[in-house]
Scaffold this active site. Sequence first.
Site, PDB file in Angstrom:
ATOM      1  N   THR A 127      -9.540  -4.206  -3.931  1.00 40.20           N
ATOM      2  CA  THR A 127      -8.849  -5.484  -3.974  1.00 40.20           C
ATOM      3  C   THR A 127      -9.912  -6.735  -3.965  1.00 40.20           C
ATOM      4  O   THR A 127     -10.889  -6.427  -3.109  1.00 40.20           O
ATOM      5  CB  THR A 127      -7.574  -5.626  -2.746  1.00 40.20           C
ATOM      6  OG1 THR A 127      -7.470  -7.073  -2.826  1.00 40.20           O
ATOM      7  CG2 THR A 127      -8.147  -5.373  -1.625  1.00 40.20           C
ATOM      8  N   ASP A 128      -9.615  -7.782  -4.360  1.00 39.34           N
ATOM      9  CA  ASP A 128     -10.387  -9.005  -4.185  1.00 39.34           C
ATOM     10  C   ASP A 128     -10.530  -9.472  -2.636  1.00 39.34           C
ATOM     11  O   ASP A 128     -11.431 -10.175  -2.297  1.00 39.34           O
ATOM     12  CB  ASP A 128      -9.904 -10.155  -4.931  1.00 39.34           C
ATOM     13  CG  ASP A 128      -8.717 -10.637  -4.645  1.00 39.34           C
ATOM     14  OD1 ASP A 128      -8.014 -10.128  -3.886  1.00 39.34           O
ATOM     15  OD2 ASP A 128      -8.342 -11.549  -5.632  1.00 39.34           O
ATOM     16  N   GLU A 129      -9.462  -8.913  -1.972  1.00 38.66           N
ATOM     17  CA  GLU A 129      -9.449  -9.424  -0.387  1.00 38.66           C
ATOM     18  C   GLU A 129     -10.552  -8.941   0.233  1.00 38.66           C
ATOM     19  O   GLU A 129     -10.786  -9.214   1.451  1.00 38.66           O
ATOM     20  CB  GLU A 129      -8.074  -9.151   0.195  1.00 38.66           C
ATOM     21  CG  GLU A 129      -6.927  -9.660  -0.770  1.00 38.66           C
ATOM     22  CD  GLU A 129      -5.710  -9.586   0.110  1.00 38.66           C
ATOM     23  OE1 GLU A 129      -5.833  -9.451   1.460  1.00 38.66           O
ATOM     24  OE2 GLU A 129      -4.517  -9.904  -0.566  1.00 38.66           O
ATOM     25  N   TYR A 151      -5.240  -5.268   6.865  1.00 39.01           N
ATOM     26  CA  TYR A 151      -5.256  -4.760   5.279  1.00 39.01           C
ATOM     27  C   TYR A 151      -6.499  -4.697   4.757  1.00 39.01           C
ATOM     28  O   TYR A 151      -6.949  -3.575   4.373  1.00 39.01           O
ATOM     29  CB  TYR A 151      -4.151  -5.548   4.685  1.00 39.01           C
ATOM     30  CG  TYR A 151      -4.169  -4.991   3.194  1.00 39.01           C
ATOM     31  CD1 TYR A 151      -3.716  -3.979   2.636  1.00 39.01           C
ATOM     32  CD2 TYR A 151      -4.849  -6.250   2.383  1.00 39.01           C
ATOM     33  CE1 TYR A 151      -4.050  -3.642   1.128  1.00 39.01           C
ATOM     34  CE2 TYR A 151      -4.791  -5.741   0.779  1.00 39.01           C
ATOM     35  CZ  TYR A 151      -4.554  -4.513   0.460  1.00 39.01           C
ATOM     36  OH  TYR A 151      -4.505  -4.468  -0.995  1.00 39.01           O
ATOM     37  N   LYS A 155      -9.138  -1.851   3.422  1.00 37.86           N
ATOM     38  CA  LYS A 155      -9.563  -1.493   2.131  1.00 37.86           C
ATOM     39  C   LYS A 155     -11.141  -1.609   1.989  1.00 37.86           C
ATOM     40  O   LYS A 155     -11.533  -0.679   1.299  1.00 37.86           O
ATOM     41  CB  LYS A 155      -8.947  -2.582   1.131  1.00 37.86           C
ATOM     42  CG  LYS A 155      -7.323  -2.432   0.930  1.00 37.86           C
ATOM     43  CD  LYS A 155      -6.806  -1.230   0.361  1.00 37.86           C
ATOM     44  CE  LYS A 155      -7.275  -0.937  -1.212  1.00 37.86           C
ATOM     45  NZ  LYS A 155      -6.767   0.113  -1.887  1.00 37.86           N
TER      46      LYS A 155
HETATM   47  P1  NAD Z   1       2.433  -0.364  -3.334  1.00 33.39           P
HETATM   48  O1  NAD Z   1       2.607  -0.693  -2.075  1.00 33.39           O
HETATM   49  O2  NAD Z   1       3.680  -0.990  -4.583  1.00 33.39           O
HETATM   50  O3  NAD Z   1       2.368   1.101  -3.698  1.00 33.39           O
HETATM   51  C1  NAD Z   1       1.726   2.058  -2.833  1.00 33.39           C
HETATM   52  C2  NAD Z   1       2.110   3.307  -3.288  1.00 33.39           C
HETATM   53  O4  NAD Z   1       1.287   4.415  -2.452  1.00 33.39           O
HETATM   54  C3  NAD Z   1       3.558   3.720  -2.947  1.00 33.39           C
HETATM   55  O5  NAD Z   1       4.256   4.449  -3.916  1.00 33.39           O
HETATM   56  C4  NAD Z   1       3.537   4.470  -1.731  1.00 33.39           C
HETATM   57  O6  NAD Z   1       4.831   5.757  -1.745  1.00 33.39           O
HETATM   58  C5  NAD Z   1       2.406   5.374  -1.761  1.00 33.39           C
HETATM   59  N1  NAD Z   1       1.683   5.771  -0.724  1.00 33.39           N
HETATM   60  C6  NAD Z   1       1.421   5.037   0.702  1.00 33.39           C
HETATM   61  N2  NAD Z   1       0.945   5.880   1.429  1.00 33.39           N
HETATM   62  C7  NAD Z   1       0.683   6.750   0.956  1.00 33.39           C
HETATM   63  C8  NAD Z   1       0.312   8.209   1.680  1.00 33.39           C
HETATM   64  N3  NAD Z   1      -0.315   8.326   2.855  1.00 33.39           N
HETATM   65  N4  NAD Z   1       0.153   9.373   0.807  1.00 33.39           N
HETATM   66  C9  NAD Z   1       0.440   9.133  -0.607  1.00 33.39           C
HETATM   67  N5  NAD Z   1       1.022   8.040  -0.882  1.00 33.39           N
HETATM   68  C10 NAD Z   1       1.028   7.000  -0.154  1.00 33.39           C
HETATM   69  O7  NAD Z   1       1.082  -1.033  -3.964  1.00 33.39           O
HETATM   70  P2  NAD Z   1       0.508  -1.555  -5.219  1.00 33.39           P
HETATM   71  O8  NAD Z   1       0.761  -3.016  -5.292  1.00 33.39           O
HETATM   72  O9  NAD Z   1       0.957  -0.903  -6.547  1.00 33.39           O
HETATM   73  O10 NAD Z   1      -1.028  -1.486  -5.078  1.00 33.39           O
HETATM   74  C11 NAD Z   1      -1.556  -0.197  -5.601  1.00 33.39           C
HETATM   75  C12 NAD Z   1      -3.237  -0.269  -5.084  1.00 33.39           C
HETATM   76  O11 NAD Z   1      -3.758  -1.632  -5.854  1.00 33.39           O
HETATM   77  C13 NAD Z   1      -3.383  -0.349  -3.665  1.00 33.39           C
HETATM   78  O12 NAD Z   1      -4.560   0.531  -3.431  1.00 33.39           O
HETATM   79  C14 NAD Z   1      -3.624  -1.860  -3.366  1.00 33.39           C
HETATM   80  O13 NAD Z   1      -4.451  -2.043  -2.111  1.00 33.39           O
HETATM   81  C15 NAD Z   1      -4.278  -2.433  -4.615  1.00 33.39           C
HETATM   82  N6  NAD Z   1      -4.356  -3.673  -4.955  1.00 33.39           N
HETATM   83  C16 NAD Z   1      -2.923  -4.254  -5.089  1.00 33.39           C
HETATM   84  C17 NAD Z   1      -2.773  -5.725  -5.484  1.00 33.39           C
HETATM   85  C18 NAD Z   1      -1.445  -6.345  -5.560  1.00 33.39           C
HETATM   86  O14 NAD Z   1      -1.678  -7.512  -6.278  1.00 33.39           O
HETATM   87  N7  NAD Z   1      -0.375  -5.465  -5.559  1.00 33.39           N
HETATM   88  C19 NAD Z   1      -3.924  -6.462  -5.592  1.00 33.39           C
HETATM   89  C20 NAD Z   1      -5.107  -5.780  -5.550  1.00 33.39           C
HETATM   90  C21 NAD Z   1      -5.299  -4.303  -4.986  1.00 33.39           C
HETATM   91  O1  TDX Z   2       6.930 -15.103   1.907  1.00 36.81           O
HETATM   92  C1  TDX Z   2       5.850 -15.451   1.603  1.00 36.81           C
HETATM   93  N1  TDX Z   2       5.367 -16.739   1.738  1.00 36.81           N
HETATM   94  C2  TDX Z   2       4.425 -17.232   1.270  1.00 36.81           C
HETATM   95  O2  TDX Z   2       3.753 -18.419   1.221  1.00 36.81           O
HETATM   96  C3  TDX Z   2       4.917 -14.544   1.225  1.00 36.81           C
HETATM   97  C4  TDX Z   2       5.250 -13.151   1.501  1.00 36.81           C
HETATM   98  C5  TDX Z   2       3.704 -14.806   0.883  1.00 36.81           C
HETATM   99  N2  TDX Z   2       3.401 -16.288   0.851  1.00 36.81           N
HETATM  100  C6  TDX Z   2       1.982 -16.565   0.508  1.00 36.81           C
HETATM  101  C7  TDX Z   2       0.647 -15.992   1.167  1.00 36.81           C
HETATM  102  C8  TDX Z   2      -0.406 -15.397   0.157  1.00 36.81           C
HETATM  103  O3  TDX Z   2      -1.003 -16.808   0.230  1.00 36.81           O
HETATM  104  O4  TDX Z   2       1.597 -16.092  -0.830  1.00 36.81           O
HETATM  105  C9  TDX Z   2       0.723 -15.576  -1.051  1.00 36.81           C
HETATM  106  C10 TDX Z   2       0.742 -14.223  -1.837  1.00 36.81           C
HETATM  107  O5  TDX Z   2       0.841 -13.550  -0.652  1.00 36.81           O
HETATM  108  P1  TDX Z   2       1.360 -11.782  -1.001  1.00 36.81           P
HETATM  109  O6  TDX Z   2       2.331 -11.557  -2.118  1.00 36.81           O
HETATM  110  O7  TDX Z   2       1.871 -11.331   0.271  1.00 36.81           O
HETATM  111  O8  TDX Z   2       0.088 -11.302  -1.558  1.00 36.81           O
HETATM  112  P2  TDX Z   2      -1.626 -11.507  -0.908  1.00 36.81           P
HETATM  113  O9  TDX Z   2      -1.354 -11.639   0.639  1.00 36.81           O
HETATM  114  O10 TDX Z   2      -2.310 -12.334  -1.517  1.00 36.81           O
HETATM  115  O11 TDX Z   2      -2.153  -9.830  -1.166  1.00 36.81           O
HETATM  116  C11 TDX Z   2      -1.801  -9.253  -2.423  1.00 36.81           C
HETATM  117  O12 TDX Z   2      -2.798  -9.573  -3.302  1.00 36.81           O
HETATM  118  C12 TDX Z   2      -3.944  -8.743  -3.015  1.00 36.81           C
HETATM  119  C13 TDX Z   2      -1.197  -7.912  -2.510  1.00 36.81           C
HETATM  120  O13 TDX Z   2      -0.063  -7.878  -1.523  1.00 36.81           O
HETATM  121  C14 TDX Z   2      -2.542  -7.009  -1.814  1.00 36.81           C
HETATM  122  O14 TDX Z   2      -2.045  -5.710  -1.809  1.00 36.81           O
HETATM  123  C15 TDX Z   2      -3.612  -7.082  -2.762  1.00 36.81           C
HETATM  124  O15 TDX Z   2      -4.979  -6.381  -2.391  1.00 36.81           O
END
Ligand code: NAD
Ligand code: TDX
Length: 333
Positions: A127-129, A151, A155
């Site tokens: 992730t970019d985070e 988190y 990562k």
């Molecule tokens: P998500 O939370 O929707 O899904 C995570 C999945 O992993 C789920 O299906 C869960 O059951 C499975 N899981 C969790 N713990 C596990 C374990 N111990 N063993 C096996 N499976 C397990 O997540 P997502 O949003 O689809 O993110 C996928 C990946 O991308 C993550 O690595 C996250 O850090 C990364 N990522 C997500 C975002 C975003 O915006 N959603 C952005 C940047 C990076």
């Molecule tokens: O209720 C809310 N109100 C609000 O203002 C929530 C849930 C979020 N926010 C703000 C916080 C953040 O600035 O919105 C922005 C986005 O929040 P999230 O959806 O929780 O995402 P973020 O914290 O940016 O992280 C996401 O992007 C990077 C994913 O959850 C991560 O898994 C990924 O690595």
Amino acid sequence: MTTRVLVTGGAGFIGSHYVRTLLGPAGPGDVAVTVLDKLTYAGNPANLDEVRGHPRFSFVRGDICDPVLVGGLMDRHDQVVHFAAESHVDRSIDGGAEFVRTNVVGTHTLVDTAHRAGIEVFVHISTDEVYGSIDDGSWPESHPLRPNSPYSASKASSDLVALSYHRTHGLDVRVTRCSNNYGHHHFPEKVIPLFVTNLLDGRKVPLYGDGGNVRDWLHIDDHVQGIELVRTRGRAGEVYNIGGGTELSNRELTGMLLDACGADWEGSVVHVEDRKGHDRRYSVDCTKIREELGYAPRRGFEEGLAETVRWYRDNRNWWEPLKAAADGPWASA
Ligand code: NAD
Ligand code: TDX
């Protein structure tokens, strides 16, 4: 020849879209996919309904921290694409233990067993985070890691563990660092699906702090495109940023969501206490993946967002049970 790909976390938001795409009509055709997923609160078998009967698909329920299970699976696969993680920042602020266990220990279990089994390519989804917050400009891949939440710290740790297996053991590890994904099947605790589902129910949305925090939005189609470029043509030991090219403050995003759902600011937005340690802005420099692999985001944000809102409007049966079973503060917003 068919490449056997083990996809961890394939029942989650992004992993399931990756699997549906890989096995769909536009997929490469030469891959067989096994999903390994623990089915935590974020994993949803329904996300894989579309591919369940596919002859080149199989599903294993299990934990990436289980070395015996994972080792056995590695022996039967050629490549790994690793999505499984605890992914929600707010949950990591409430308690980081599960984040360290799954994201760090789980990733170590995977790369260690992958190395022993002779896995050809290991794509680690990050992730970019991990770079921390940036006020101006964009991070290249060489930027030092300065994660701020439990988190993102977990990562960043997992990135370093994965890359150490390249340096030390020669495992072909490729790391991707993407910006905020959006699209269908997104668990309704994250800001876009939370706000959309609340608004569709005529409820209010909780905007953290002054709403000035900025995120770059990446459609899941574009993210999958980037991952496939890295899996098929990326280089061992390299990190690739993947961005969407649409930077918005949370205020701007909220305005667009209100418009899309026919709601107004005064009646629908509640300003709530800020997230602890809330990163102000993320921004990735995507020059490397663009120049080296030809990546470019194709989905326009307005059209992608409209399609996403439509999907939530049309698929209440997917998200209503998730919100009803909710155990987070987000559920009662
Ligand atoms: P998500 O939370 O929707 O899904 C995570 C999945 O992993 C789920 O299906 C869960 O059951 C499975 N899981 C969790 N713990 C596990 C374990 N111990 N063993 C096996 N499976 C397990 O997540 P997502 O949003 O689809 O993110 C996928 C990946 O991308 C993550 O690595 C996250 O850090 C990364 N990522 C997500 C975002 C975003 O915006 N959603 C952005 C940047 C990076
Ligand atoms: O209720 C809310 N109100 C609000 O203002 C929530 C849930 C979020 N926010 C703000 C916080 C953040 O600035 O919105 C922005 C986005 O929040 P999230 O959806 O929780 O995402 P973020 O914290 O940016 O992280 C996401 O992007 C990077 C994913 O959850 C991560 O898994 C990924 O690595």
